[in-house]
Structures are given as structure tokens and as C-alpha cells.
Enzyme design. Structure first.
Site, PDB file in Angstrom:
ATOM      1  N   HIS A 112       0.855  -1.191   0.000  1.00 48.74           N
ATOM      2  CA  HIS A 112       0.000   0.000   0.000  1.00 48.74           C
ATOM      3  C   HIS A 112       0.893   1.244   0.000  1.00 48.74           C
ATOM      4  CE1 HIS A 112      -2.626   3.043   1.872  1.00 48.74           C
ATOM      5  NE2 HIS A 112      -3.649   2.309   1.478  1.00 48.74           N
ATOM      6  N   ASP A 189       3.459  -4.011   8.116  1.00 46.58           N
ATOM      7  CA  ASP A 189       2.258  -3.200   7.927  1.00 46.58           C
ATOM      8  C   ASP A 189       1.074  -4.116   8.231  1.00 46.58           C
ATOM      9  OD1 ASP A 189      -0.060  -2.090   6.920  1.00 46.58           O
ATOM     10  OD2 ASP A 189       0.740  -1.701   4.914  1.00 46.58           O
ATOM     11  N   GLN A 192      -4.145  -4.705   7.129  1.00 46.03           N
ATOM     12  CA  GLN A 192      -5.082  -5.739   6.688  1.00 46.03           C
ATOM     13  C   GLN A 192      -4.838  -7.070   7.414  1.00 46.03           C
ATOM     14  OE1 GLN A 192      -7.466  -4.934   4.611  1.00 46.03           O
ATOM     15  NE2 GLN A 192      -6.653  -2.994   3.849  1.00 46.03           N
ATOM     16  N   LYS A 215     -10.020  -0.495  10.701  1.00 50.50           N
ATOM     17  CA  LYS A 215     -10.128  -1.650   9.805  1.00 50.50           C
ATOM     18  C   LYS A 215     -10.471  -2.929  10.562  1.00 50.50           C
ATOM     19  CE  LYS A 215      -6.950   0.103   6.249  1.00 50.50           C
ATOM     20  NZ  LYS A 215      -7.813   0.686   5.227  1.00 50.50           N
ATOM     21  N   CYS A 352      -4.720   2.089  -3.865  1.00 52.66           N
ATOM     22  CA  CYS A 352      -3.513   2.671  -3.267  1.00 52.66           C
ATOM     23  C   CYS A 352      -2.273   1.812  -3.466  1.00 52.66           C
ATOM     24  CB  CYS A 352      -3.683   2.958  -1.771  1.00 52.66           C
ATOM     25  SG  CYS A 352      -4.889   4.220  -1.436  1.00 52.66           S
TER      26      CYS A 352
END
Lengths: 397, 148
Positions: A112, A189, A192, A215, A352
Site C-alpha cells: 500500500h 504493515d 489488513q 479496519k 492505493c
């Protein structure tokens, strides 16, 4: 699962854009409302009852997060505004000082923007080198491909635990083991990743982890920066001001507080952090392994059914709870606008991940991203609407 | 080509789909005499390159290329035909009328075939798509006038 917990789902909304953000359960909304309606004081001012209550609730969230990802200490949990801010703090507060000219940062083309552009920026400023792990035929990271590009100059690998366009879960255990054998630090990261599977930072030996509350059914504007304590000790604050200093008299006498408050200057997003505490308790009550298992089944059902439609090209090579596809000859945005007419929310675009097109060959796709409150019935509905191409062409304008 | 005053929505749809499936002047121009402008938007994913050839305050030729939705692609196609051989003064007036139509639904006869978008004002998520190619022309004119 648990659809009745979400007020927004009471009006038949079909929400399939969970990669962008997730819906909020009533327990989280109520917790935030309770803060604003009955104890909306500032934090760290504990001389009166409602402020003490704020401190207790705020710090309780830190404990819940610590336990949720199995961190060793509360000092390792920093509240931020979201994944983007967390990664920026890691890149600019830590790695900008840590990396020297010509040293290498490893990422992939399926990251991303927020796990690409901060690295581009420090690479440009400090004359560093960005390298990409080759993705295999399934657009996934393999240990062999990682090993191929590691050199003695490699100092950091920064990867999504689960990617936001194709939803593949990275083999973090092996990646981190390989990295550490080569004296390389690993940033994960988790935007997700943390919402969708059980994460244990100690078992995986993650150096830095970033993720967002919104999220995972939590409020917007709250995120977490996790770092091993010895690394966070070296992370320079990007905000100086109230709450983070011990004392100050003049230019040469500014003393900062210990972790974690040193990295949380200014009045934080109190309502959000408290709401995030309720979010974690809520997710714990369902169980992350149950969520993972359910989403896996749902993702397979979606993939199998989309695969049967001849005019659909799926980018993913295998099932996932995030599927990117196109209808042959119809622009992704037109498909999203068409589905919107039936109360279905999906995302169209590059999501993104603007450099992923180099790998998959298409720039824009329709993306369906699932969460535990989605159902097979919702998937049946979208499949039904997508299988008739003439209907799409007739109704998309 | 002149469109009738009252187009029904089915006619509008057919014209849009025809320009989407067989767009006019859709190609990449590699000629330094053309001004090249990239036009995109923050709110949608349409991304168009517009190529404009000016001569003595007249738009002599327009082409476009890029990835865009049905509305944006067809709007670009229709625009290339409508604005060709018009003076900058006329084009500026047409841009204002077009923008007004997209915002309010007011129909201006001079917009001819572009009147197929007179209902777009009802669709918030499509207004941006219809306007993108025209913003490209606006930028191209600004560049041309600056260079003069």
C-alpha cells in the site's frame, strides 16, 4: 456471523469494502457515546474523578492491545492516528537515523502507498536504495526470492502481513527468521493483517508493527505503533509538546518522559482509544481464529463463484477474502456504480497500490473485501448481478 | 451534428454507449505541436491524456487517451468532435455552459451532442467523470495562452 451487532446492517446494506474500512458494532458506538456523554475529561489530569476514569479507560486499552498482539510490555504500545502515521514514525523517527548512504530497504510491488512512499522519501533524502522482492506466479512473496536480493547492505524489510489488493498472507515467520539471521530489521504493515488473523509479535519476533483500529470494527483516527522496547527507545518523537515532556526550562533543559507517553504528545484521540478498547474486547469475544476460518470459507465461496463467470477475469490466482477482478470490456468504476444501484458497496481503482500494476498487468480493478459479518447470501446477490453482462451494460450509466 | 432539444434517457444512454464502445479521436499523439495535458480527479480513478493542437486562437485538433469509465470516455469523445475548429473564445463559453449543465442540469443548445449529460447533475458520483476531459481543455488553453 454476528450481523445483529451492527446497527448499519439493519437496512440491508451489502458492504464489501472492508479493506477500506469496517463497520462498527453497537458496543463500540456505545462506548464512545458514553465517554462523550458522561466523562469527557482530558487524560493525565487525574485530580478529579472523571479524569481518573479517562486515564483508567485509556490505559486499559493499552493493556488490551498489549495482550491482543502479545507484546512484552505496555511501553511497546504507542497510540497513533492510524497505520499511516505509525509507519511514518517508524521510517522518519527511527530508520532515517539508523540507515546510512547506499544501505538497502526491501519492500514489494504489492505494498500500500503508506508502506512505499515514506521509504521513497527517506531513500531520496539519505541516498538509500529501495529493492523489491520478486513476486512469484501467484503474486506472492517467497523466502527464496527474498534471499536472492538480500545483501550485506540490507538493513530493513517492510512488508504487509496481508496485502490489501489480493489478500495474500505473507510467510512472516520465515521472512523474519531470515532477516534476523542477516541483521535486518522487519517492519510489518498490519493494516489488513491484525484485523483478520491472530498476531503474536513475540512468537513472530516482529520488530515494528503498525495497524489501524478502523479496519477492525474500531473508530477512525486511532492506530497502533508497536515496537520492541529497545528500538522504540531510539525512536525520535515527531511531535514535541504537552504530555510528552518531564520538564523544560530553557533550550538545553528539556527532559522527556519515558515510553510510551514520550511518543504521544498533545491531547490524544481519547474517545477513539477508549472505543478501541471496546473493539478489542468485542473481537476477543468472537475469536480471531473463528474470524479467520469463517472468512476463509467465504473467500473460497466468492472465488469459486466468480471463477464460473466467463466474462470475469480474476487477478487473484487463488481464493482469498480480498478478491480483485474485472468484467471484460467494462471499466471497474462503471461496475462499482452499477452495484451501488443495488445497495452494494465495492471499491474500484488501484486500491492505493499503484506499483502493483507492474506485476499483475492491470491498473484498475473491482475489489471485494470481506469481513466476518458478510454472508454467502450477500455473495449470491453480487454474483447474480455480475453474471449478466448485458444487464450491467444496460444499467451502469 | 445537432441534437434535438428533448432527448429521452434511452437515446442519451445509446449515444453515451456508442461513444464509449467506439470513441472518436482516441489515440496517443506524438507530435510536439500538440499541447499534452493529463486530466484526472481526486475522487475517481479516471485518468486521461488530452492532446490539443492550436492554430491562431483556434482549436484545430483534439485527441485523447487513457483509462476511464463510460461517462468520462464518452464525454471526451463527444468533446473532441464538438470543440474542433472552434475559437478559444467560443470554447471558453462552451466550457462554462457545459460546467453549468453538469452542476444544474440547465440545457444549452450549443452543447449539441454533449447534452446527453444533462441528467448527470442528479448523480453526485458521476459529475466528476463528465467534467474531466473538459478540465483538460481548460488547462490546455491556459498553457497555450501563457506561451503566446
Amino acid at each position: 456471523m454476528n450481523r445483529e451487532d451492527f446497527p448499519i446492517l439493519s437496512n440491508n446494506l451489502v458492504y464489501l469494502d472492508n479493506g477500506a474500512t469496517t463497520l462498527k458494532p453497537k458496543v463500540v458506538i456505545d462506548k464512545i457515546t458514553e465517554y462523550y456523554s458522561s466523562y469527557s475529561a482530558n487524560a493525565h489530569r487525574g485530580d478529579y474523578d472523571i479524569s481518573l476514569k479517562v486515564d483508567n479507560e485509556y490505559e486499559k486499552t493499552r493493556d488490551l492491545v498489549k495482550k491482543f498482539i502479545n507484546a512484552s510490555s505496555r511501553k511497546e504500545i504507542i497510540f497513533t492516528s492510524g497505520t499511516t502515521e505509525s509507519i511514518n514514525m517508524i521510517a522518519f523517527g527511527f530508520f532515517k537515523d539508523y540507515l546510512e548512504e547506499n544501505e538497502e530497504i526491501i519492500i514489494t510491488k504489492s505494498e500500500h502507498a503508506s508502506n512505499v512512499i515514506p521509504w521513497f522519501k527517506i531513500a531520496k533524502d539519505n541516498k538509500l536504495i529501495i529493492k523489491y522482492i520478486d513476486l512469484d506466479d501467484n503474486y506472492e512473496v517467497t523466502i527464496d526470492n527474498l534471499k536472492k536480493i538480500i545483501t550485506p547492505k540490507t538493513r530493513v524489510i517492510s512488508l504487509a502481513g496481508i496485502t490489501n489488493v489480493l489478500g495474500d498472507l505473507r510467510p512472516l515467520k520465515d521472512i523474519i527468521k531470515t532477516a534476523h539471521e542477516n541483521n535486518i530489521l522487519v517492519v510489518v504493515d498490519g493494516a489488513q493483517y491484525v484485523p483478520h488473523t491472530k498476531v503474536d509479535v513475540r512468537a513472530l519476533d516482529i520488530d515494528f508493527l503498525a495497524f489501524s483500529a478502523h479496519k477492525m470494527c474500531g473508530p477512525t483516527g486511532v492506530g497502533i505503533l508497536y515496537g520492541k522496547e529497545n528500538l522504540l527507545e531510539k525512536l525520535a518523537p515527531h511531535n514535541y509538546g504537552g504530555g510528552m515532556n518531564e520538564s523544560f526550562d530553557n533550550l538545553n533543559e528539556v527532559y522527556l518522559k519515558p515510553l510510551p507517553t514520550r511518543l504521544e504528545a498533545g491531547t490524544p484521540n481519547i474517545a477513539g482509544v477508549i472505543g478501541f478498547g471496546a473493539t478489542i474486547e468485542y473481537l476477543n469475544s468472537i475469536g480471531l481464529s473463528n474470524i479467520r476460518k469463517y472468512e476463509h470459507e467465504l473467500g473460497k465461496y466468492l472465488f469459486d463463484n466468480l471463477s464460473k463467470i466467463r466474462h470475469i477475469t480474476i487477478v487473484n490466482k487463488k481464493p482469498s477474502s480480498i478478491i480483485a477482478f474485472n468484467i471484460d470490456g467494462i471499466f471497474s468504476q462503471d461496475v462499482a456504480v452499477y452495484l451501488n444501484k443495488y445497495g452494494i458497496c465495492v471499491r474500484a481503482g488501484n486500491h492505493c497500490a499503484k506499483i502493483l500494476k507492474d506485476e499483475v498487468g492491470v491498473k484498475n480493478t473491482v475489489r471485494v473485501s470481506l469481513y466476518f459479518y458478510n454472508t454467502k447470501e450477500e455473495i449470491d446477490k453480487i454474483i447474480d448481478l455480475l453474471k449478466d453482462k448485458n444487464k450491467i451494460l444496460n444499467e451502469m450509466l | 451534428m445537432k441534437c434535438c432539444d428533448t432527448m429521452d434517457s434511452e437515446t442519451k444512454r445509446e449515444i453515451i454507449m456508442e461513444h464509449y464502445t467506439n470513441p472518436l479521436n482516441r489515440d496517443t499523439i506524438d507530435d510536439p505541436k500538440y499541447i499534452k495535458i493529463n486530466s484526472n480527479s481526486e475522487t475517481c480513478i479516471d485518468n486521461l491524456d488530452i492532446y490539443v493542437l492550436f492554430n491562431n486562437n483556434i482549436i484545430e485538433d483534439i485527441h485523447f487517451n487513457g483509462e476511464a469509465c463510460a461517462i468520462s470516455t464518452s464525454a471526451a469523445s463527444i468533446m473532441t468532435r464538438l470543440l474542433k475548429n472552434k475559437t478559444i473564445k467560443e470554447v471558453k463559453e462552451l466550457i462554462n455552459e457545459y460546467k453549468d449543465m453538469i452542476e444544474t442540469g440547465k440545457e444549452y443548445d450549443r452543447l449539441e451532442e454533449a447534452l446527453v449529460y444533462s441528467d448527470i447533475y442528479k448523480q453526485q458520483n458521476r459529475k466528476g467523470c463528465a467534467i474531466i476531459p473538459w478540465l483538460g481543455i481548460e488547462k490546455a488553453i491556459a498553457e497555450y495562452e501563457k506561451a503566446k
